[in-house]
Every structure is written in C-alpha cells, then in structure tokens.
Design a protein around this motif. Structure first.
Motif, mmCIF file in Angstrom:
data_model
loop_
_atom_site.group_PDB
_atom_site.id
_atom_site.type_symbol
_atom_site.label_atom_id
_atom_site.label_comp_id
_atom_site.label_asym_id
_atom_site.label_seq_id
_atom_site.Cartn_x
_atom_site.Cartn_y
_atom_site.Cartn_z
ATOM 1 N N GLU A 42 27.385 -32.797 21.241
ATOM 2 C CA GLU A 42 26.206 -33.487 20.717
ATOM 3 C C GLU A 42 25.796 -34.627 21.641
ATOM 4 O OE1 GLU A 42 24.345 -32.649 18.104
ATOM 5 O OE2 GLU A 42 25.602 -30.872 17.913
ATOM 6 N N ARG A 45 24.151 -33.364 25.019
ATOM 7 C CA ARG A 45 22.815 -32.774 24.929
ATOM 8 C C ARG A 45 21.730 -33.795 25.243
ATOM 9 N NH1 ARG A 45 25.043 -29.927 20.260
ATOM 10 N NH2 ARG A 45 25.402 -27.769 20.882
ATOM 11 N N HIS A 190 13.543 -28.077 22.549
ATOM 12 C CA HIS A 190 13.623 -27.079 21.476
ATOM 13 C C HIS A 190 14.340 -25.870 22.062
ATOM 14 C CE1 HIS A 190 12.048 -23.947 18.716
ATOM 15 N NE2 HIS A 190 11.869 -24.943 17.849
ATOM 16 N N ASN A 205 6.215 -37.665 15.096
ATOM 17 C CA ASN A 205 6.687 -36.785 14.016
ATOM 18 C C ASN A 205 7.291 -35.482 14.541
ATOM 19 O OD1 ASN A 205 5.807 -38.666 12.130
ATOM 20 N ND2 ASN A 205 3.766 -37.730 12.001
ATOM 21 N N ARG A 206 8.187 -35.624 15.507
ATOM 22 C CA ARG A 206 8.885 -34.471 16.085
ATOM 23 C C ARG A 206 7.939 -33.456 16.713
ATOM 24 N NH1 ARG A 206 14.329 -34.545 14.435
ATOM 25 N NH2 ARG A 206 14.843 -36.756 14.598
ATOM 26 N N LYS A 207 6.839 -33.961 17.263
ATOM 27 C CA LYS A 207 5.930 -33.106 18.030
ATOM 28 C C LYS A 207 5.560 -33.816 19.330
ATOM 29 C CE LYS A 207 3.830 -30.441 14.276
ATOM 30 N NZ LYS A 207 4.407 -29.160 14.709
ATOM 31 N N VAL A 218 9.617 -30.559 18.553
ATOM 32 C CA VAL A 218 10.883 -31.109 19.031
ATOM 33 C C VAL A 218 11.920 -30.872 17.936
ATOM 34 C CG1 VAL A 218 12.121 -33.166 19.803
ATOM 35 C CG2 VAL A 218 9.685 -32.896 20.343
ATOM 36 N N SER A 219 12.984 -30.155 18.244
ATOM 37 C CA SER A 219 14.014 -29.893 17.239
ATOM 38 C C SER A 219 14.970 -31.074 17.141
ATOM 39 C CB SER A 219 14.787 -28.619 17.576
ATOM 40 O OG SER A 219 15.559 -28.803 18.748
ATOM 41 N N ASP A 220 15.660 -31.185 16.007
ATOM 42 C CA ASP A 220 16.622 -32.273 15.798
ATOM 43 C C ASP A 220 17.661 -32.314 16.904
ATOM 44 O OD1 ASP A 220 15.306 -32.891 13.481
ATOM 45 O OD2 ASP A 220 16.743 -31.904 12.149
ATOM 46 N N LYS A 221 18.076 -31.148 17.356
ATOM 47 C CA LYS A 221 19.135 -31.030 18.363
ATOM 48 C C LYS A 221 18.757 -31.727 19.663
ATOM 49 C CE LYS A 221 21.756 -27.372 20.723
ATOM 50 N NZ LYS A 221 21.958 -25.909 20.809
ATOM 51 N N TYR A 222 17.464 -31.753 20.004
ATOM 52 C CA TYR A 222 17.029 -32.311 21.284
ATOM 53 C C TYR A 222 16.165 -33.564 21.123
ATOM 54 C CZ TYR A 222 18.652 -27.827 23.023
ATOM 55 O OH TYR A 222 19.435 -26.741 23.325
ATOM 56 N N ALA A 223 16.243 -34.202 19.958
ATOM 57 C CA ALA A 223 15.399 -35.377 19.705
ATOM 58 C C ALA A 223 15.682 -36.508 20.688
ATOM 59 C CB ALA A 223 15.598 -35.865 18.275
#
Length: 232
Positions: A42, A45, A190, A205-207, A218-223
């Motif tokens: 984690e 990444r 993503h 907002n994750r975009k 944008v996914s949580d994994k790569y925020a």
C-alpha cells in the motif's frame, strides 16, 4: 545524490539490524520500515523508493509476491534465512540475496551494487530521447513522450491517447508500458488509466480533469498520485 529505501521484515531484531546498517550510509534515506508485506504494498503504490530491503518468508504474502505486484522496478536486496529462495530472487532480477544473520561487509557490497545499478539506469534514461516505440497495425511507431496525454487499458491492449493526434492501439499490458515511461512524469490513477502529470488540469471528487477536458476516474488504490501531481 541520495537514494530512498525501505526495509520489510517480520522479525523485529532483523529489522533493527537493517536500520542500523542503513544508517551507516549517508547516501541512503530510510523512508519507512514494515513488518508485513501488505502494508508495504500500500505504501509503495503512492511512495516509490529506490531500494527495497525485503525478507522473503513472511506470513501474509512473500517478498517475491510483493515485488511482482509492483508497477515499477526498484533495486531489490533480499534478506532471508533460507537459501531455497535464491532462484525466485533471481527471477525477479534482485540486485542481491543476503542470508541471515546479516554481515555488514556483505550488506555494504549489496548496497554499493544497488547504487551503481540505479546510477547507471538514471544515466541511460537521461541519455535517451524521450520517445516510446510501439507496434500498431504491423508498423513500428515512434511516439514522443511529451505528446502522451493518458493511456487506457483495454484488457490485453492499451490505447495511447495523444495531444492533437489519433489514439494508437497496441498489444501491451498497462504495467509494461508504465515501466517504459519516466516515473516522475506518468502515474497510474486507476487499474485502467495512466496519466501524464503535466496534462492534469485539476482533481475533484476522485476525478481527474485533463487539459483536453477529458475526465478520468481516480480509484482509492491510487489516490496518493495527487501528492506527486502537486509536487510538479
């Protein structure tokens, strides 16, 4: 020139010894230590490092599996009590393979080997023109890296979206093309997208909104990519 590193080992005494040895090298900066591979994955990444000191035999996932899961290739120095993993270490192109109990002289040689490898790689990258070569429709195509806006994964293929040009479709995994690109200029946001940091206009907002007005998730994994973007 300094080199960031982390150490991973589920044995506290072994981890302390690696910390002690690393402290003897002024050019090494120990960013973090971990006692499990999942937390390490984690961290990596969103925080790429130059060198990994990693135990192989750990309870959750092995050091080998950790290295294979990464989107980039740091210099890897395995630290383990088992000789039987040497072949697997060779398969993931580890710089060195140290058997416990660790010896400082042997550790020192491994570190110097890793530094030499990293410096050679950086020099080679600086010497190259910033071009990416891919095959599309039976032709070899040269793409100027500065023209890449983002790259989209389509199962076994990727679509390379360019500024003011048609996208190029080529048979290649997203992970492979990411290894060919400058790590400080392109980031995965993503499982299906890699973006050029200098083509990002804003994040909300994750975009991600690109300069071309294209919007990508944008996914949580790569925020954590946002921190890298802000540095630029």
């Amino acid at each position: 020139m300094s080199f960031t590193c982390i150490a991973i080992d589920d044995e506290p005494l072994a981890l302390e010894l690696v910390e002690e040895y690393v402290a003897a090298f002024p050019r090494l900066q120990l960013a973090h230590t971990f006692d499990d591979a999942i937390s390490t994955a984690e961290f990596l990444r969103v925080n790429p490092v130059d060198i990994l000191f990693v135990d192989i035999n750990m309870p959750d996932i092995t050091g080998i599996e950790l290295i294979k899961s990464l989107d980039y290739k740091p210099a890897v120095i395995f630290t383990t009590a088992y000789k039987k993993f040497a072949f697997e270490g060779f398969e993931v192109e580890a710089v060195d393979y140290l058997l416990k109990p660790l010896n400082f002289d042997r550790f020192s040689r491994a570190v110097n080997k890793a530094i030499t490898q990293i410096e050679q790689k950086r020099n080679n990258n600086n010497a190259k023109e910033e071009n990416l070569f891919v095959r599309s429709e039976y032709r070899l195509i040269k793409i100027n890296i500065q023209d890449i806006e983002f790259i989209e994964s389509l199962e076994d293929y990727i679509k390379i979206h360019l500024t003011n040009e048609k996208p190029i479709l080529t048979l290649m995994p997203l992970k492979t093309v990411l290894e060919k690109l400058p790590q400080d200029k392109f980031k995965r946001i993503h499982r299906s997208y890699v973006v050029a940091l200098n083509k990002v206009r804003s994040v909300l907002n994750r975009k991600v909104l690109l300069l071309s007005s294209t919007e990508l998730p944008v996914s949580d994994k790569y925020a954590g990519f946002v921190d890298e973007w802000k540095k630029g």
